[in-house]
Design a protein around this motif. Structure first.
Motif, PDB file in Angstrom:
ATOM      1  N   PHE A   1       0.907  -1.203  -0.074  1.00  0.00           N
ATOM      2  CA  PHE A   1       0.247   0.130  -0.026  1.00  0.00           C
ATOM      3  C   PHE A   1       0.998   1.164   0.109  1.00  0.00           C
ATOM      4  N   ILE A   2       1.048   2.058  -1.189  1.00  0.00           N
ATOM      5  CA  ILE A   2       1.850   3.140  -1.198  1.00  0.00           C
ATOM      6  C   ILE A   2       1.028   4.384  -1.686  1.00  0.00           C
ATOM      7  N   PHE A   3       1.148   5.414  -0.866  1.00  0.00           N
ATOM      8  CA  PHE A   3       0.766   6.743  -1.168  1.00  0.00           C
ATOM      9  C   PHE A   3       1.751   7.747  -1.017  1.00  0.00           C
ATOM     10  N   ALA A   4       1.866   8.488  -2.234  1.00  0.00           N
ATOM     11  CA  ALA A   4       2.798   9.714  -2.383  1.00  0.00           C
ATOM     12  C   ALA A   4       2.125  10.635  -2.814  1.00  0.00           C
ATOM     13  N   PHE A   5       2.513  11.879  -2.120  1.00  0.00           N
ATOM     14  CA  PHE A   5       1.865  13.083  -2.535  1.00  0.00           C
ATOM     15  C   PHE A   5       2.561  14.116  -2.503  1.00  0.00           C
ATOM     16  N   HIS A   6       2.656  14.785  -3.795  1.00  0.00           N
ATOM     17  CA  HIS A   6       3.672  15.846  -3.912  1.00  0.00           C
ATOM     18  C   HIS A   6       2.738  17.212  -4.263  1.00  0.00           C
ATOM     19  N   SER A   7       3.473  18.358  -3.473  1.00  0.00           N
ATOM     20  CA  SER A   7       2.724  19.544  -3.408  1.00  0.00           C
ATOM     21  C   SER A   7       3.401  20.774  -3.963  1.00  0.00           C
ATOM     22  N   GLU A   8       4.740  20.908  -4.117  1.00  0.00           N
ATOM     23  CA  GLU A   8       5.476  22.362  -4.147  1.00  0.00           C
ATOM     24  C   GLU A   8       5.244  22.625  -5.457  1.00  0.00           C
ATOM     25  N   TYR A   9       4.943  21.986  -6.580  1.00  0.00           N
ATOM     26  CA  TYR A   9       4.854  22.789  -7.798  1.00  0.00           C
ATOM     27  C   TYR A   9       3.384  23.229  -7.736  1.00  0.00           C
ATOM     28  N   SER A  10       2.145  22.497  -7.347  1.00  0.00           N
ATOM     29  CA  SER A  10       0.864  22.735  -7.590  1.00  0.00           C
ATOM     30  C   SER A  10       0.202  23.657  -6.273  1.00  0.00           C
ATOM     31  N   HIS A  11       1.026  23.637  -5.266  1.00  0.00           N
ATOM     32  CA  HIS A  11       0.196  24.240  -4.037  1.00  0.00           C
ATOM     33  C   HIS A  11      -0.144  25.780  -4.288  1.00  0.00           C
ATOM     34  N   GLU A  12       0.635  26.486  -4.963  1.00  0.00           N
ATOM     35  CA  GLU A  12       0.425  27.939  -5.288  1.00  0.00           C
ATOM     36  C   GLU A  12       0.378  28.311  -6.507  1.00  0.00           C
ATOM     37  N   ASP A  13       1.004  27.515  -7.324  1.00  0.00           N
ATOM     38  CA  ASP A  13       1.159  27.826  -8.846  1.00  0.00           C
ATOM     39  C   ASP A  13       0.934  26.644  -9.658  1.00  0.00           C
ATOM     40  N   SER A  14      -0.276  26.663 -10.135  1.00  0.00           N
ATOM     41  CA  SER A  14      -0.533  25.380 -11.181  1.00  0.00           C
ATOM     42  C   SER A  14       0.013  25.194 -12.157  1.00  0.00           C
ATOM     43  N   SER A  15       0.541  26.124 -12.949  1.00  0.00           N
ATOM     44  CA  SER A  15       1.318  26.011 -14.161  1.00  0.00           C
ATOM     45  C   SER A  15       2.565  25.064 -13.938  1.00  0.00           C
ATOM     46  N   LYS A  16       3.363  25.505 -12.718  1.00  0.00           N
ATOM     47  CA  LYS A  16       4.646  24.465 -12.582  1.00  0.00           C
ATOM     48  C   LYS A  16       4.593  22.979 -12.723  1.00  0.00           C
ATOM     49  N   LEU A  17       3.131  22.660 -12.539  1.00  0.00           N
ATOM     50  CA  LEU A  17       2.931  21.022 -12.618  1.00  0.00           C
ATOM     51  C   LEU A  17       3.325  20.491 -13.752  1.00  0.00           C
ATOM     52  N   ASN A  18       3.262  21.157 -14.887  1.00  0.00           N
ATOM     53  CA  ASN A  18       3.873  20.574 -16.118  1.00  0.00           C
ATOM     54  C   ASN A  18       5.130  20.138 -16.013  1.00  0.00           C
ATOM     55  N   TRP A  19       6.093  20.448 -15.091  1.00  0.00           N
ATOM     56  CA  TRP A  19       7.513  19.882 -14.849  1.00  0.00           C
ATOM     57  C   TRP A  19       7.418  18.530 -14.670  1.00  0.00           C
ATOM     58  N   ALA A  20       6.406  18.016 -14.085  1.00  0.00           N
ATOM     59  CA  ALA A  20       6.180  16.800 -13.533  1.00  0.00           C
ATOM     60  C   ALA A  20       5.514  15.710 -14.839  1.00  0.00           C
ATOM     61  N   ASP A  21       5.218  16.185 -15.927  1.00  0.00           N
ATOM     62  CA  ASP A  21       4.454  15.447 -16.678  1.00  0.00           C
ATOM     63  C   ASP A  21       5.253  14.374 -17.201  1.00  0.00           C
ATOM     64  N   ASP A  22       6.583  14.546 -17.909  1.00  0.00           N
ATOM     65  CA  ASP A  22       7.311  13.634 -18.504  1.00  0.00           C
ATOM     66  C   ASP A  22       7.853  12.474 -17.534  1.00  0.00           C
ATOM     67  N   ASP A  23       8.304  12.993 -16.216  1.00  0.00           N
ATOM     68  CA  ASP A  23       8.759  12.029 -15.120  1.00  0.00           C
ATOM     69  C   ASP A  23       7.627  11.093 -14.754  1.00  0.00           C
ATOM     70  N   LEU A  24       6.408  11.760 -14.471  1.00  0.00           N
ATOM     71  CA  LEU A  24       5.178  10.903 -14.260  1.00  0.00           C
ATOM     72  C   LEU A  24       4.871   9.938 -15.156  1.00  0.00           C
ATOM     73  N   LEU A  25       4.885  10.260 -16.553  1.00  0.00           N
ATOM     74  CA  LEU A  25       4.706   9.217 -17.591  1.00  0.00           C
ATOM     75  C   LEU A  25       5.876   8.267 -17.556  1.00  0.00           C
ATOM     76  N   GLY A  26       7.114   8.887 -17.317  1.00  0.00           N
ATOM     77  CA  GLY A  26       7.963   7.723 -17.242  1.00  0.00           C
ATOM     78  C   GLY A  26       7.965   6.688 -16.118  1.00  0.00           C
ATOM     79  N   MET A  27       7.327   7.266 -14.897  1.00  0.00           N
ATOM     80  CA  MET A  27       7.258   6.096 -13.831  1.00  0.00           C
ATOM     81  C   MET A  27       6.081   5.194 -14.282  1.00  0.00           C
TER      82      MET A  27
END
Length: 658
Positions: free
Chosen positions: A365-391
């Motif tokens: 049972f694994i739960f990982a929660f990432h906040s520092e990109y999207s907590h205040e500025d949603s645009s920065k979340l795009n930085w995670a797209d390629d790596d999440l796809l890679g995972m």
């Protein structure tokens, strides 16, 4: 004479026509002027022109919003790329970390010096130090060990590593994390047979903070496309939050209860205790033989630490918090969102991948929660797209997803981002991204459960339902299919009634995205009275801290909306026939109360609050609850004077020393 008669007759007709047009224009102008005079010219907040424009936007973004008799709750089908919200998003470009590659490779509980570092530098000698969790707020560093060659088994999940090239060459220092081999955990999970489990499947839940369903589509398009089109993931299009902020989203998922229902854990409250005793669902998975893993970044404002007392003992087998704490102080030595050449979000994703490798044949049972990109500025979340796809591709290619329920999710939409003040942003906050993906063989082995899940994906669902779904995975018990009253939480593996309402699901009107709102004037008498009542209510909350906190005053009403009720719900009395196909309605049913959602600004401090209040027309009173007041702009250090004594009042307090 002929010309004179022609000019006079034709000219007179033209004059009459022009005069008639002028009279009509004057009548329309006077009518509009009288209407505006009657409603009052709006000097602060919402003008009549703004009301018309906002209602037009509302009608546009809710273009597929319908109040159907077939289903009680209909969430709006919002356009992710509507101009009213796209103006708040921008291209962030690539995330560039240090060009000098990290010297250390970490994978599957081990680490070693990279070949690229060896070829670039002279003989490298390294020291490593295990890092342990001391308590919820500190860590301890273990004894030094030295290595120059080979693969080293990590003694703990977190390791500090310092290296030297030759006697006077370049140096390297960083903190790394992995999933280290833990003999105690392996002995426990290796004993498990999983025979009693209804669905012996891994659970991987990976989420980002403050991401609406539409923001996920805007900023993580590659991941969403792969997840839905290649993996066959299912999006919960009727998923609705039940409260304000991350704790109110995660506690129902992880415990099945609200913060109010759980034992008191808030700082400064009488009898408050750590959250160890909460009925965490990972405890149930652990008893069933699972390895458990939980982590969130931004540990300085942790979900269960900022306002609550956190954990006394480590809550899961592999815990991210010690790594987060150990790296906090070295962030300033790297580029933003990096640790050396590594992107911080990718380190968390690699941590998840390590867990699958370390416990390949054991349930997790694994739960990982990432906040520092999207907590205040949603645009920065795009930085995670390629790596999440890679995972996701890694997990699929290694066949790990063949035995895993994969959940991609968020807790709620944007709360502090500028988009939050738009009409569509208000809806999006209440509709976060939440999705499931099952193994390809799942529909054949669990056909009725999968069918129910797919049908439920378009119905009203909540965090409470996710908890019930987890419980059903472990033990699928027979339940009354037609209870007198619907339970608050309903498993997604069982049919959810189409007539389920926000009230059935314990969603207050403030958070219910099923409702339709119309913009109203800020000069409306009831709106003005409601706004003043809200400010008075907030001042009453800080009365005992008046020596520290200013008394607030109403500065302006930024916008106001009034609830447009579903007429079918108000008029429906039951069935007129024995088959339940013909509704029986009352033409006289009128709801004399009304709901107002008001966004206002206070002074001093310029705090912006969004509040839903219930207006009781019979006695001209307002019902206000602290649970339905949202602070939607940042208050920074302005409330530090109550940080320790009353952290729950920070959003209302503007310190006299600020």
């Amino acid at each position: 004479m002929g010309l004179y008669r022609w000019c006079c007759s034709r000219g007179w007709r033209q004059i009459r026509y022009i005069s008639l047009i002028i009279i009509i224009i004057l009548c329309v102008y006077v009518s509009l002027w009288m209407t505006l005079k009657h409603t009052g010219s709006v000097k602060q907040g919402t003008s009549q022109k703004t009301i018309l424009r906002e209602n037009a936007v509302l009608n546009s973004v809710l273009k597929n919003y319908s109040l159907s008799r077939d289903q009680a709750c209909n969430h709006p089908n919002l356009d992710p790329y509507h101009p009213s919200v796209m103006k708040y998003f921008y291209d962030v470009g690539p995330l560039k970390c240090d060009e000098n590659e990290n010297w250390i490779e970490v994978n599957n509980g081990s680490f070693w010096i990279k070949a690229s570092a060896k070829s670039k530098h002279e003989k490298i000698s390294c020291d490593y130090y295990p890092i342990y969790r001391k308590d919820e707020y500190s860590f301890k560093v273990g004894d030094k060990h030295t290595f120059t060659e080979g693969v080293i088994k990590a003694p703990t999940d977190v390791i500090k590593i310092s290296c030297q090239s030759g006697l006077f060459g370049p140096k390297y220092s960083n903190i790394h994390t992995t999933v280290a081999f833990d003999k105690t955990v392996h002995e426990r999970v290796n004993k498990a047979t999983y025979d009693d489990l209804y669905m012996p499947l891994n659970v991987l839940m990976f989420g980002f903070d403050s991401v609406s369903r539409n923001t996920w589509l805007r900023t993580l398009p590659k991941t969403h496309k792969y997840f839905t089109e290649v993996l066959g993931g299912i999006l919960l299009k009727g998923y609705n939050i039940v409260g304000d902020g991350t704790p109110q989203a995660l506690l129902p998922i992880l415990t099945g209860q609200t913060e109010i229902e759980l034992p008191e854990a808030r700082r400064g409250k009488p009898g408050a205790k750590v959250v160890d005793g909460h009925p965490w669902v990972w405890k149930d998975f652990k008893k069933a033989g699972y390895m458990t893993q939980w982590g969130e970044d931004m540990c300085w404002i942790g979900t269960f630490n900022l306002r609550m007392l956190g954990f006394d003992k480590q809550p899961v087998d592999h815990f991210w918090r010690p790594y987060c704490q150990a790296t906090q102080e070295i962030h300033r030595y790297s580029k933003p969102f990096c640790l050396g050449s590594e992107r911080r979000h990718k380190v968390m994703m690699d941590w998840v991948k390590d867990a699958f490798q370390m416990y390949q044949n054991r349930l997790k049972f694994i739960f990982a929660f990432h906040s520092e990109y999207s907590h205040e500025d949603s645009s920065k979340l795009n930085w995670a797209d390629d790596d999440l796809l890679g995972m996701l591709k890694f997990l699929e290619n290694k066949n790990y997803l063949n035995n895993t329920v994969l959940i991609l999710m968020s807790d709620h939409g944007a709360r502090f981002h500028a988009v939050r003040e738009s009409i569509q942003g208000k809806y999006e906050e209440r509709m976060p991204y939440f999705s499931f993906r099952f193994p390809e063989w799942f529909p054949k082995k669990y056909p009725s459960e999968f069918k129910a899940f797919k049908e439920n994906a378009g119905k009203l669902t909540t965090p409470f339902d996710i908890h019930e779904t987890f419980l059903d995975m472990m033990k699928f018990e027979k339940k009354n299919t037609k209870p007198e009253k619907l339970p608050r939480g309903l498993s997604l593996f069982r049919p959810i009634p189409k007539q389920r309402t926000c009230s059935d699901a314990d969603i207050s009107p403030h958070w219910c995205a099923c409702l339709g709102w119309n913009v109203t004037s800020s000069d409306d008498l009831i709106t003005q009275k409601a706004a003043k009542s809200i400010v008075k209510f907030m001042n009453n909350l800080t009365t005992n801290f008046r020596s520290k906190c200013h008394e607030l005053s109403l500065k302006s009403i930024k916008n106001a909306m009034v609830l447009q009720s579903n007429p079918y719900i108000a008029r429906y009395l039951g069935s007129a026939d024995t088959d339940g196909r013909v509704p029986k309605e009352s033409k006289d049913a009128i709801d004399k109360s009304a709901l107002y959602q008001i966004t206002l600004q206070t002074t001093p401090g310029d705090g912006i609050f969004e509040t839903t209040v219930k207006y009781m027309a019979n006695n001209d009173k307002f019902i206000i609850s602290a649970q339905e007041i949202s602070r939607i702009n940042k208050y920074g250090n302005a409330a530090n004077c109550v940080y320790m004594d009353a952290p729950h009042l920070r959003q209302y307090c503007y310190c006299r020393t600020a």
